[in-house]
Design an enzyme around this catalytic site. Sequence first.
Site, PDB file in Angstrom:
ATOM      1  N   GLU A 320       0.513  -1.079   0.173  1.00  0.00           N
ATOM      2  CA  GLU A 320       0.145  -0.081  -0.237  1.00  0.00           C
ATOM      3  C   GLU A 320       1.271   0.987  -0.300  1.00  0.00           C
ATOM      4  O   GLU A 320       1.058   2.016   0.481  1.00  0.00           O
ATOM      5  CB  GLU A 320      -0.352  -0.237   1.107  1.00  0.00           C
ATOM      6  CG  GLU A 320      -1.698  -1.417   1.884  1.00  0.00           C
ATOM      7  CD  GLU A 320      -2.301  -1.765   2.642  1.00  0.00           C
ATOM      8  OE1 GLU A 320      -3.443  -1.461   1.976  1.00  0.00           O
ATOM      9  OE2 GLU A 320      -2.296  -0.883   3.646  1.00  0.00           O
ATOM     10  N   PRO A 321       1.960   1.266  -1.150  1.00  0.00           N
ATOM     11  CA  PRO A 321       2.324   3.018  -1.103  1.00  0.00           C
ATOM     12  C   PRO A 321       1.274   4.352  -1.564  1.00  0.00           C
ATOM     13  O   PRO A 321       0.696   4.207  -2.173  1.00  0.00           O
ATOM     14  CB  PRO A 321       3.024   2.475  -2.611  1.00  0.00           C
ATOM     15  CG  PRO A 321       2.545   1.819  -3.285  1.00  0.00           C
ATOM     16  CD  PRO A 321       1.731   1.072  -2.560  1.00  0.00           C
ATOM     17  N   ARG A 323       3.042   7.645  -0.317  1.00  0.00           N
ATOM     18  CA  ARG A 323       3.928   8.539  -0.296  1.00  0.00           C
ATOM     19  C   ARG A 323       5.169   8.449  -1.399  1.00  0.00           C
ATOM     20  O   ARG A 323       5.302   8.932  -2.345  1.00  0.00           O
ATOM     21  CB  ARG A 323       4.942   8.724   0.499  1.00  0.00           C
ATOM     22  CG  ARG A 323       5.828   9.564   1.314  1.00  0.00           C
ATOM     23  CD  ARG A 323       6.892   9.006   2.393  1.00  0.00           C
ATOM     24  NE  ARG A 323       6.247   8.642   3.257  1.00  0.00           N
ATOM     25  CZ  ARG A 323       5.737   9.316   4.368  1.00  0.00           C
ATOM     26  NH1 ARG A 323       6.110  10.962   4.474  1.00  0.00           N
ATOM     27  NH2 ARG A 323       5.424   8.696   5.361  1.00  0.00           N
ATOM     28  N   CYS A 391       1.329  33.210  12.562  1.00  0.00           N
ATOM     29  CA  CYS A 391       1.542  33.467  13.859  1.00  0.00           C
ATOM     30  C   CYS A 391       1.774  32.178  14.560  1.00  0.00           C
ATOM     31  O   CYS A 391       1.001  32.079  15.811  1.00  0.00           O
ATOM     32  CB  CYS A 391      -0.565  34.640  14.372  1.00  0.00           C
ATOM     33  SG  CYS A 391      -0.695  35.313  13.529  1.00  0.00           S
TER      34      CYS A 391
HETATM   35  N1  LLP Z   1      -1.014   1.736   4.204  1.00  0.00           N
HETATM   36  C1  LLP Z   1      -1.927   1.712   5.622  1.00  0.00           C
HETATM   37  C2  LLP Z   1      -2.260   0.561   6.743  1.00  0.00           C
HETATM   38  C3  LLP Z   1      -1.438   2.272   6.431  1.00  0.00           C
HETATM   39  O1  LLP Z   1      -1.539   3.252   7.567  1.00  0.00           O
HETATM   40  C4  LLP Z   1      -0.245   3.259   5.521  1.00  0.00           C
HETATM   41  C5  LLP Z   1       0.085   4.787   6.104  1.00  0.00           C
HETATM   42  C6  LLP Z   1       0.507   3.651   4.700  1.00  0.00           C
HETATM   43  C7  LLP Z   1      -0.449   2.655   3.628  1.00  0.00           C
HETATM   44  C8  LLP Z   1       0.160   4.762   2.952  1.00  0.00           C
HETATM   45  O2  LLP Z   1       1.766   4.634   3.992  1.00  0.00           O
HETATM   46  P1  LLP Z   1       3.210   5.099   3.370  1.00  0.00           P
HETATM   47  O3  LLP Z   1       3.447   4.735   1.753  1.00  0.00           O
HETATM   48  O4  LLP Z   1       2.146   6.696   2.473  1.00  0.00           O
HETATM   49  O5  LLP Z   1       3.883   5.909   3.631  1.00  0.00           O
HETATM   50  N2  LLP Z   1       0.864  11.551   8.127  1.00  0.00           N
HETATM   51  C9  LLP Z   1       2.020  11.188   8.169  1.00  0.00           C
HETATM   52  C10 LLP Z   1       2.141   9.710   7.513  1.00  0.00           C
HETATM   53  C11 LLP Z   1       1.185   9.221   7.789  1.00  0.00           C
HETATM   54  C12 LLP Z   1       0.859   7.304   6.914  1.00  0.00           C
HETATM   55  C13 LLP Z   1      -0.263   7.124   7.961  1.00  0.00           C
HETATM   56  N3  LLP Z   1      -0.054   5.404   7.334  1.00  0.00           N
HETATM   57  C14 LLP Z   1       3.506  11.632   7.435  1.00  0.00           C
HETATM   58  O6  LLP Z   1       3.291  12.488   6.398  1.00  0.00           O
HETATM   59  O7  LLP Z   1       4.877  10.812   7.565  1.00  0.00           O
END
Ligand code: LLP
Length: 463
Positions: A320-321, A323, A391
Site C-alpha cells: 500500500e504505497p 508517499r 502567527c
Molecule cells: N497503509 C496503511 C495501513 C497506512 O496506515 C499507511 C499510512 C499507508 C498504507 C501508507 O503509508 P506511506 O506509503 O504513504 O508511508 N502523515 C504522515 C504519514 C502517516 C502515514 C499513516 N499511514 C506523514 O506525513 O509522514
Amino acid sequence: MSRSAHPAGPRHADVLTEGHYSAPPADLNSLDPKVWSSTVTRDKGGELTVGGLEVSRLAEEFGTPAYFLDETDFRARCRAWADAFGRDADVFYAGKAFLSRAVVRWLHEEGLNLDVCSGTELATALDAGMPAERIAFHGNNKSEAEIRRAVEAGVGRIVLDSFQEIVRVAHIAQELGTVQKAFIRVTVGVEAHTHEFIATAHEDQKFGIALADGQAAEAVRRALKLDGLELIGIHSHIGSQIFDMAGFEVSARRVVQLLAEVRDEHGVELPEIDLGGGLGIAYTSEDDPREPHEIATALSEIVTRECSAAGLRAPRISVEPGRAIVGPTAFTLYEVGTIKPLEGLRTYVSVDGGMSDNIRTALYDAEYSVSLVSRTSDAEPMLVRVVGKHCESGDIVVRDAFLPADLAPGDLIAVPATGAYCRSMASNYNHALRPPVVAVRDGSARVIVRRETEEDLLRLDVG
Ligand code: LLP
C-alpha cells in the site's frame, strides 16, 4: 542519511532537530533528480519548468502558494509499481497521502487499486469511478454508517482493526445478505521509520490486534466462525518513510508464522497477506530510496522463503504505497515575501504559505529542500530558514537550507517532494485558504483541486 528522520508517529529521543544542516551544495542552481519530479528541468533562461511550463507563468495563472503535480511522473510511478509487483501481487495506492477525483481516475487507468480510510475517501473513490472491488477500506474506528456504505458498495476488502469491528462488520454484512471479504490487521511488534526499525514493544499503539499473547490468533478464530465474513488474509503496516527492508523482513516472518498457526489450528491456508505501505522517498539529496522493483523482489523473496520454511503455499502479496507514489511528483511554489538576516545565525525567508500547506516540518521535524526557481543566481550561498506567514514561531517550511544571497522579495522558490501528506493534511489555520493542486502534463496545466476562497470559508461559518 537525512538528519531528523521521523516523518510520522511519535518522536524518538534520538532524533536530531536543530542545526544539523550539511554544507551548501556545489551548485545552488542544480536540480537534483532525486527530489524533483521527472519532467522538471531549467529552461535556457534558467527558469524551472515542469511538463514544459515555466513556473513564472504557472504562478501568474494559478497564484501562489500552489502545489504543482507532475501527472506524467505520477503515472510513470504507478506503472513502475504495477510492473514491479506483476500479476501475482496487488498494489493499493494509499489515498491518505493525497486523494482527488483526477488521481482516482489516473490510478484506475494505470491499473492500481486504492486504499481508503474514511467514508469520504471512499465516496471520492466511488464518485470518480474506481470499481468497488478494487478498494480496500481501512481505519481503526470505522463508524457503522461507514461500514454499511463500504459493504453496500461492495468493496473488495475491509481491513478489520479490532475485536469489536470483527463482529460489527460480520453483522452488517449478514444484515445486508452478503459475505464481506476481510483482512485482520495485526501489530507485529515492529516499528520502522527511515533507516531504523525497532523490533520490540510497539504494540503500544491504537492500530490493529497484537500478535503477542495470541490476540491475533484469537481474532482469526472469531472471524472464521462468522457467516458474514470471508477472512482472506492478514495485514501489517509497520511505519513510514522506510528505506531499510529489515523491518519488513521481521514483519513478513511474523505474519507467515501466524498463517502457519492458522493452518495448524483450523486447516485453512489464508490466501493473502498485505504488508502495508511506508516506503521512503528522497526529501533531500541525502536520502536514498529503493526502486519499486527492488522492493518487490525483496518482499517476494522474504515471503517465499518464510512460507517454504513453514510448508505453506506462498500467499498473494499486496502493498500500500502512498508517499512513494505521489510524494515525489509535486512541488509547492511560493513567492518570497520578507527576508530577515539574523547576524551570526541565519536568514529567515518568509513565504506566502507555511504550516497550513505543509505541517510536516512542524509536526514531525520533517526535512525538505528548497530552490530558487524563477531564475538562476551566481551569488554566494546563504543559510536560510524558510518560514510561513502564520502567527506561530514553529511555522517552518524548511528548517535549514541554502539559497543564493541575492534572493529578493518577489522571487519564486519551490519545495520539492510535497505530493504526499501536504495538501491532504493542509489546514485553515489563521483562516488560510488552502492552495490548489494543479496537474501539469505535456505543456498544459489544469486545476484538479481548486484554491479555497473566502466565500468557501464564510459559507461554513453560519454566523
Ligand atoms: N497503509 C496503511 C495501513 C497506512 O496506515 C499507511 C499510512 C499507508 C498504507 C501508507 O503509508 P506511506 O506509503 O504513504 O508511508 N502523515 C504522515 C504519514 C502517516 C502515514 C499513516 N499511514 C506523514 O506525513 O509522514
